[in-house]
Design a protein around this motif. Sequence first.
Motif, PDB file in Angstrom:
ATOM      1  N   TRP A 180       5.478   9.390  -8.771  1.00 58.41           N
ATOM      2  CA  TRP A 180       4.216   9.962  -8.292  1.00 58.41           C
ATOM      3  C   TRP A 180       4.548  11.263  -7.567  1.00 58.41           C
ATOM      4  O   TRP A 180       5.565  11.335  -6.869  1.00 58.41           O
ATOM      5  CB  TRP A 180       3.534   8.971  -7.327  1.00 58.41           C
ATOM      6  N   GLU A 240      -7.323  -0.283  -7.582  1.00 54.44           N
ATOM      7  CA  GLU A 240      -7.453   0.202  -6.195  1.00 54.44           C
ATOM      8  C   GLU A 240      -8.921   0.267  -5.795  1.00 54.44           C
ATOM      9  O   GLU A 240      -9.362   1.207  -5.128  1.00 54.44           O
ATOM     10  CB  GLU A 240      -6.801   1.585  -6.047  1.00 54.44           C
ATOM     11  N   TRP A 261      -8.607  -1.971  -2.516  1.00 51.30           N
ATOM     12  CA  TRP A 261      -7.584  -1.156  -1.835  1.00 51.30           C
ATOM     13  C   TRP A 261      -7.636  -1.376  -0.317  1.00 51.30           C
ATOM     14  O   TRP A 261      -7.867  -0.469   0.453  1.00 51.30           O
ATOM     15  CB  TRP A 261      -7.709   0.320  -2.208  1.00 51.30           C
ATOM     16  N   GLN A 266      -7.993   3.010 -11.152  1.00 45.31           N
ATOM     17  CA  GLN A 266      -7.968   2.839  -9.694  1.00 45.31           C
ATOM     18  C   GLN A 266      -9.336   2.454  -9.146  1.00 45.31           C
ATOM     19  O   GLN A 266      -9.447   1.638  -8.245  1.00 45.31           O
ATOM     20  CB  GLN A 266      -7.462   4.111  -9.018  1.00 45.31           C
ATOM     21  N   HIS A 284       3.997  -0.587  -6.669  1.00 43.61           N
ATOM     22  CA  HIS A 284       3.246   0.684  -6.606  1.00 43.61           C
ATOM     23  C   HIS A 284       4.042   1.663  -5.764  1.00 43.61           C
ATOM     24  O   HIS A 284       4.154   1.424  -4.577  1.00 43.61           O
ATOM     25  CB  HIS A 284       1.872   0.426  -5.994  1.00 43.61           C
ATOM     26  N   LYS A 339       6.710   3.299  -2.197  1.00 42.16           N
ATOM     27  CA  LYS A 339       6.632   4.690  -2.660  1.00 42.16           C
ATOM     28  C   LYS A 339       7.961   5.390  -2.425  1.00 42.16           C
ATOM     29  O   LYS A 339       8.757   4.987  -1.573  1.00 42.16           O
ATOM     30  CB  LYS A 339       5.464   5.390  -1.968  1.00 42.16           C
ATOM     31  N   GLN A 372       3.703  11.592  -1.634  1.00 41.21           N
ATOM     32  CA  GLN A 372       4.650  10.769  -0.869  1.00 41.21           C
ATOM     33  C   GLN A 372       6.024  10.786  -1.555  1.00 41.21           C
ATOM     34  O   GLN A 372       6.709   9.771  -1.670  1.00 41.21           O
ATOM     35  CB  GLN A 372       4.102   9.348  -0.678  1.00 41.21           C
ATOM     36  N   GLU A 386       0.826  -1.217   0.000  1.00 39.12           N
ATOM     37  CA  GLU A 386       0.000   0.000   0.000  1.00 39.12           C
ATOM     38  C   GLU A 386       0.860   1.267   0.000  1.00 39.12           C
ATOM     39  O   GLU A 386       0.524   2.252  -0.662  1.00 39.12           O
ATOM     40  CB  GLU A 386      -0.939  -0.001   1.209  1.00 39.12           C
ATOM     41  N   ASN A 387       1.943   1.254   0.757  1.00 39.98           N
ATOM     42  CA  ASN A 387       2.810   2.443   0.841  1.00 39.98           C
ATOM     43  C   ASN A 387       4.297   2.115   0.746  1.00 39.98           C
ATOM     44  O   ASN A 387       5.107   3.020   0.589  1.00 39.98           O
ATOM     45  CB  ASN A 387       2.562   3.172   2.174  1.00 39.98           C
ATOM     46  N   ASN A 390       2.033   7.382 -11.776  1.00 39.99           N
ATOM     47  CA  ASN A 390       0.753   7.411 -11.083  1.00 39.99           C
ATOM     48  C   ASN A 390       0.179   8.825 -11.085  1.00 39.99           C
ATOM     49  O   ASN A 390       0.900   9.784 -10.746  1.00 39.99           O
ATOM     50  CB  ASN A 390       1.001   6.950  -9.627  1.00 39.99           C
ATOM     51  N   GLU A 391      -1.080   8.960 -11.506  1.00 33.76           N
ATOM     52  CA  GLU A 391      -1.858  10.195 -11.314  1.00 33.76           C
ATOM     53  C   GLU A 391      -1.204  11.426 -11.932  1.00 33.76           C
ATOM     54  O   GLU A 391      -1.020  12.447 -11.263  1.00 33.76           O
ATOM     55  CB  GLU A 391      -2.129  10.398  -9.816  1.00 33.76           C
ATOM     56  N   HIS A 407     -11.622   4.271  -7.250  1.00 31.36           N
ATOM     57  CA  HIS A 407     -12.071   4.737  -5.925  1.00 31.36           C
ATOM     58  C   HIS A 407     -13.453   5.346  -6.150  1.00 31.36           C
ATOM     59  O   HIS A 407     -13.569   6.469  -6.640  1.00 31.36           O
ATOM     60  CB  HIS A 407     -11.088   5.764  -5.352  1.00 31.36           C
ATOM     61  N   TRP A 454      -8.016   3.714   3.906  1.00 27.84           N
ATOM     62  CA  TRP A 454      -7.598   5.118   3.879  1.00 27.84           C
ATOM     63  C   TRP A 454      -8.795   6.072   3.875  1.00 27.84           C
ATOM     64  O   TRP A 454      -8.656   7.243   4.199  1.00 27.84           O
ATOM     65  CB  TRP A 454      -6.778   5.377   2.600  1.00 27.84           C
TER      66      TRP A 454
HETATM   67  O1  G3I Z   1       3.511   5.967   8.751  1.00 28.47           O
HETATM   68  C1  G3I Z   1       3.023   7.184   9.336  1.00 28.47           C
HETATM   69  C2  G3I Z   1       2.965   7.051  10.830  1.00 28.47           C
HETATM   70  O2  G3I Z   1       4.290   6.891  11.332  1.00 28.47           O
HETATM   71  C3  G3I Z   1       2.305   8.329  11.422  1.00 28.47           C
HETATM   72  O3  G3I Z   1       2.149   8.179  12.794  1.00 28.47           O
HETATM   73  C4  G3I Z   1       0.955   8.541  10.792  1.00 28.47           C
HETATM   74  C5  G3I Z   1       0.293   9.851  11.276  1.00 28.47           C
HETATM   75  O4  G3I Z   1      -0.644  10.310  10.346  1.00 28.47           O
HETATM   76  O5  G3I Z   1       1.112   8.630   9.388  1.00 28.47           O
HETATM   77  C6  G3I Z   1       1.631   7.448   8.813  1.00 28.47           C
HETATM   78  O6  G3I Z   1       1.743   7.628   7.434  1.00 28.47           O
HETATM   79  C7  G3I Z   1       0.525   7.560   6.713  1.00 28.47           C
HETATM   80  C8  G3I Z   1       0.666   6.485   5.657  1.00 28.47           C
HETATM   81  O7  G3I Z   1      -0.485   6.463   4.841  1.00 28.47           O
HETATM   82  C9  G3I Z   1       0.828   5.084   6.268  1.00 28.47           C
HETATM   83  O8  G3I Z   1      -0.295   4.748   7.016  1.00 28.47           O
HETATM   84  C10 G3I Z   1       0.288   8.900   6.051  1.00 28.47           C
HETATM   85  O9  G3I Z   1       0.028   9.881   7.030  1.00 28.47           O
HETATM   86  C11 G3I Z   1      -0.889   8.806   5.115  1.00 28.47           C
HETATM   87  O10 G3I Z   1      -0.987  10.011   4.370  1.00 28.47           O
HETATM   88  C12 G3I Z   1      -0.683   7.663   4.142  1.00 28.47           C
HETATM   89  O11 G3I Z   1      -1.835   7.562   3.355  1.00 28.47           O
HETATM   90  C13 G3I Z   1      -1.710   6.775   2.190  1.00 28.47           C
HETATM   91  C14 G3I Z   1      -2.042   7.628   0.984  1.00 28.47           C
HETATM   92  O12 G3I Z   1      -2.027   6.817  -0.190  1.00 28.47           O
HETATM   93  C15 G3I Z   1      -1.042   8.750   0.803  1.00 28.47           C
HETATM   94  O13 G3I Z   1      -1.317   9.485  -0.344  1.00 28.47           O
HETATM   95  C16 G3I Z   1      -2.699   5.633   2.308  1.00 28.47           C
HETATM   96  O14 G3I Z   1      -2.296   4.739   3.351  1.00 28.47           O
HETATM   97  C17 G3I Z   1      -2.799   4.884   0.981  1.00 28.47           C
HETATM   98  O15 G3I Z   1      -3.866   3.984   1.037  1.00 28.47           O
HETATM   99  C18 G3I Z   1      -3.048   5.863  -0.151  1.00 28.47           C
HETATM  100  O16 G3I Z   1      -3.074   5.148  -1.370  1.00 28.47           O
HETATM  101  C19 G3I Z   1      -3.313   5.918  -2.546  1.00 28.47           C
HETATM  102  C20 G3I Z   1      -2.545   5.240  -3.670  1.00 28.47           C
HETATM  103  O17 G3I Z   1      -1.185   5.112  -3.318  1.00 28.47           O
HETATM  104  C21 G3I Z   1      -2.684   6.003  -4.969  1.00 28.47           C
HETATM  105  N1  G3I Z   1      -4.087   6.219  -5.302  1.00 28.47           N
HETATM  106  C22 G3I Z   1      -4.918   6.770  -4.243  1.00 28.47           C
HETATM  107  C23 G3I Z   1      -4.793   5.962  -2.965  1.00 28.47           C
HETATM  108  C24 G3I Z   1      -5.701   6.489  -1.882  1.00 28.47           C
HETATM  109  O18 G3I Z   1      -5.331   7.778  -1.513  1.00 28.47           O
END
Ligand code: G3I
Length: 453
Positions: free
Chosen positions: A112, A262, A302, A232, A108, A75, A115, A71-72, A155-156, A234, A310
């Motif tokens: 992008w 996704e 997703w 994706q 993935h 990146k 991130q 998922e992350n 991506n995007e 969503h 998310w």
């Molecule tokens: O890992 C940190 C953690 O240490 C911290 O305490 C916490 C506080 O907010 O954040 C954590 O990181 C988060 C990360 O996910 C892991 O959970 C980020 O804040 C958060 O922004 C991040 O969100 C991800 C998001 O992409 C970022 O753009 C989502 O999990 C993930 O599902 C989402 O996936 C994206 C695809 O890659 C691309 N398409 C859209 C999709 C949904 O947004």
Amino acid sequence: MRRALTAVLGAATLLLAVLVAGAPPASAASTLKEAAAAKGIVFGTAAAQSHMGESAYVSTLNREFNQLTPENEMKWETTEPSRNSFNYGAADQLVGHAQSQGMAVRGHTLVWHSQLPDWVEGISSRTELLDVMRNHISNVAGHFRGDIDYWDVVNEAFQDGSGARRDTVFQRVIGDDYIEEAFRAARAADPGAELCYNDYNIDGRNAKSDAVYAMVQDFKRRGVPIDCVGLQAHLIVGSLPGDIQANIQRFADLGVNVYITELDIRMQTPPNSQKLAQQASDYRAVTSACVAVAACKGITVWGVTDKYSWVPDVFEGEGAALLFDDDYNKKPAYDATLEALGGDPGDPDDPGDGSVTCTYTRTAQWNNGFNGQVTITAGSSAVSSWTAVLTMNSGQDIQALWNGTPTRNGNVVTVKPAGWNSNLAAGASASFGFTASAPNGNVSDPALACSTP
Ligand code: G3I
């Protein structure tokens, strides 16, 4: 895992051949991955390494899905947090898990705008950023070379509404050709992976999907290496584009594969029976649209469970977008998706095979060895069998195992019931124990996953 995927699809082809030859039809599949394999496609999920210690998460993942998207963990901010310094720890673990389960892997994502670490955002020279982007792709796709079935290379890159290019550092500093340069670098780094362009709001026909379509058409005409498009998906309950299948078909007609990459379909929470029924109908429609087009080769949701989606973090008051609820219960959308794949969810009132959870306890240890115990517990319905998979750590070797039937493959030990402890009533448990050597004193807990049957 490229070889495993081929095996799965090979088995599906065999099944189809048997059906065509007029043999009695096998009973319909009861999991998403089996039903999808019989259709010649994969059914996957995004997964997060941070949840892999939770047995219900892992057993649901292993039971239902034959494709995994980190998922992350792949990146840019994770894989190259500072320039030319690469980190693959969590991604390697997820890829290793996928391989141990015969799952395909979607990488993935390589390029992008989100991130993305600040040091990349700060680059203002075209030559330098091109160099940095190629170096990132060559290292990351090179590291995973041979292990990734499909890469989301870019991506995007397009805006909603107009279909113009999104204003990102890559677009501003490199210009329009950054996308094709990324695809060329990815092909060079891992020639065996399918290379995809991936985006949201391109599930039906609109200005944005028209722009992506024009780009893919142009790439195919000029020989830029692109193999697939990721929609994706969503989506929002009750608001699906009506032309998803036609949109998939027009991309297929360009000579690329299409993946739903996704998928989630969110609603205003809390859910109720009417919203869940509409969601089921929406999942059925998306799944059917993919199944109807030969070049649509896979569907990925997703996330395994609503608990870790998310959606609620980003859309306040919305959620419940996936196939399993917070407690890993199958939702109506699960049954609808399974049916659209040709599977059979069975009678919900029949207490057939449900799910199991499992726990590991180290019950004794000494200088160069230890004893472990695994307990498998049925969920809210009875199970007729179970499987536990132990992944042993370096140097650990199981020497004796009781109350279970082990099969060893390298450091992975798959344990089935002893016979008499196969059937578990709802909420009931079975345990097996083992003695392992640990010549280097490494008694750390093996990874554990369990599933039914
Ligand atoms: O890992 C940190 C953690 O240490 C911290 O305490 C916490 C506080 O907010 O954040 C954590 O990181 C988060 C990360 O996910 C892991 O959970 C980020 O804040 C958060 O922004 C991040 O969100 C991800 C998001 O992409 C970022 O753009 C989502 O999990 C993930 O599902 C989402 O996936 C994206 C695809 O890659 C691309 N398409 C859209 C999709 C949904 O947004």
